[in-house]
Design a protein around this motif. Sequence first.
Motif, PDB file in Angstrom:
ATOM      1  N   SER A   9      -3.078  19.084  -7.190  1.00  0.00           N
ATOM      2  CA  SER A   9      -1.779  18.412  -7.160  1.00  0.00           C
ATOM      3  C   SER A   9      -1.078  18.611  -5.829  1.00  0.00           C
ATOM      4  O   SER A   9      -0.580  17.666  -5.213  1.00  0.00           O
ATOM      5  N   LYS A  38       5.403  20.341 -13.499  1.00  0.00           N
ATOM      6  CA  LYS A  38       4.611  19.620 -14.484  1.00  0.00           C
ATOM      7  C   LYS A  38       5.540  18.818 -15.392  1.00  0.00           C
ATOM      8  O   LYS A  38       6.605  19.284 -15.778  1.00  0.00           O
ATOM      9  N   LYS A  73       2.827  14.817 -13.234  1.00  0.00           N
ATOM     10  CA  LYS A  73       3.678  15.575 -12.332  1.00  0.00           C
ATOM     11  C   LYS A  73       5.045  14.917 -12.210  1.00  0.00           C
ATOM     12  O   LYS A  73       5.171  13.691 -12.249  1.00  0.00           O
TER      13      LYS A  73
END
Length: 741
Positions: A9, A38, A73
Amino acid sequence: MFFHTLEESIELWDSFSTEVLLPSLPTQKTFDYVLVAKKVDDETDQRSQRQKAFIQQLENKNISITRIIHEDKMFFGLRAPCEMFEDYKYLLKVSDSCNWCGDVNGAVTQATRIRIVDFILHQTFIGTGENLRELLMKDVFETIFCLHERKKQKQLIKKWARWTALCREQPVNDIKCYFGEKVALYYLWLGWYTKLLVPAAALGVVVFLYGLAFFNTSPLITEVCHSNITMCPRCDNRCKVWQLSDTCSYAKVSQLFDNEGTVAFAMFMAVWATLFLELWKRHRARHVSQWQVYDWCEEEEELIMEIVNDPNCKPKQFRHSYLCSSLVLILVTLMLMLIMGLAHALVVFRVVAAPLISESKWGFFIDHGNSVAMMLGAVLHYLTIQIMTRVNRWVSLKLCEIEKLNSFAAAERSFTVKMFTFQFFTLFSSLFYVAFFLGRINGHPGNYVRIARFRLEECHPSGCLTDLFIQMAVIMLLKQTLNNIFEFSVPWLKSCLSRNKAKKLERKCGYCYRKACQDEQVEPCDICKIRDWLLIQFSFTTIFVAAFPLAPLLALINNIFEIRLDAIKMVRLERRLVPRKTNDIGVWTKVLEAIGVLAVIANGLVIGVTSDFIPRLAYQYHYGPCANGTSHTHCMQGYINNTLSTAFIKDFNSSGSNLTQCSYRDYRNEDYTLTSQFWLVLAVRFAFVILFEHVVVVFKFIAAWFVPNSPIQVKNDRLHDKLARLKKELCEMKRNRSANV
């Protein structure tokens, strides 16, 4: 799902997300900061509630939040209001130490915005009392970062962060505008240090060539290479007697670094260290005056940002706890004892390894057991340094937490001092043993000092300085080459991998091929930490330079590449560093001054105690063939034989020899008592050390007095600037008074 791990990420966002997601936001070009978390659909989840509470606190401070959802995300783009920076500028204007800063007038730069928002983020607390750092540890947020400015980034790459700019002058003003004064001063110092290494490196090469010129003609080398002297066994049991002539190559290497030129070079480097610092202070003064941060105070700026963050804040009180100070002192002492224990372990390794290697079946190892053990010990020392560097950093951070200092600047100073102290002992404990104890505490035949059944090491008949040179050369070469390779290759590989992932996302999103998006947008980078190796390198270059005249040359070559390596990493491969404002390199100056003092003491001891300069001098004028001034031979003829004493083979636990006597390095009689020559040489050694240090210290004081810290032009410019500002304030006051009337 495209994102599978936190690392993927972050890497994906670093490489491309701002280009992909931010073009759809027409109201602003960039954010001041970005939070990443998250996506949590369950609103009753503790992480979700803490996340919302922290975002709410930021919104209460009028920071605009832009939420961007991508896959699993959540990205929070933060933009601080203009009023916040107006307050900051006003408080700078009315402050005691920061009112001369260039930030008082003119537009607020992106670097200033990032610095203020970073401070606010870390000083924001939610209802539970948790701050951002604790929320990051509990995975409420995954990471935070500030963004690169694409156009300025490209300019820095063109001017600085590329290999083709290797010989160009550093654009320190551009670096200051982008990364802040603290990073700019680091590179300014590194560039100045590198520039002044040129004369030191040149003279070191001259000293080396001086030794090389007498490589084959020196009477000392001739005496060793053509000797028929039988030397005593280096160890017990399997070790046998050996011929002095077998170490001809070792004697030649010793002559390269243990000659008359090293004395003058050591004196030069001690004075050079002082001149470097004094000239650096002048160089720094010119630039901080130009940047208008000459009187800047980091603690005062922290107070200003505290008020900007919370107008009702209370100052962090200065505190001192004797309990905490005692605890820190005890822990530091224990840490230093551990480090010195590791140095003792390295000594034990060499003591044990040398005879074991000599007892092997390989002919090379039998003949060069001590040298191989020394090289292995140096490599093991390097590995110890690499491991302990991480341990030292962790311990230093924990000790700073125990101290609970009231400002970031104070914590940074405390960390630097502790880290340097631990690193200094880690690197130099073993070197101090080699320099000042090797071959001097090992005893004599019939009464050797042992570790278990193993005898302590002895010096070569040509002297102990070569052992110190080999130890320093191995550590310096390994640390400079391997560290630079790993520190550059790892970020480069990560950048390549993240670039491939970015291309996949680019194809998936499909709307960021436009040139406008690529030119105007920004992308984040990893936080770069300025390394403490340069302080240690400066110590290597000055403290034991008498044993290694080529150290300044190696440091010069390393620094030329170090500047570009760090620049490429900082600008192209890592996240943007949070810009910090300062006017000095801080406690580094005090550390460098301490190193300069240590350099005088250590070099005096190396020449007077470690090298053979004093014994050769005493032989030449008191014991040698020229002592009475009538000899037709070389004055040093017979010196090697003069430094050897005779022992009986029966005093060694060795077999396989029909000889009854052998020679070893020391000034002793047949009954192993010390000779009068030993005491004369010892007295001259101490007299030389005292004389050397006093002479060099006098030169250092003269150099420090002769070179003012600030150029006259800087003082005059500041005087005119203060006068102009006072006149301006008076005019504004009169104008306001007239308006009120």
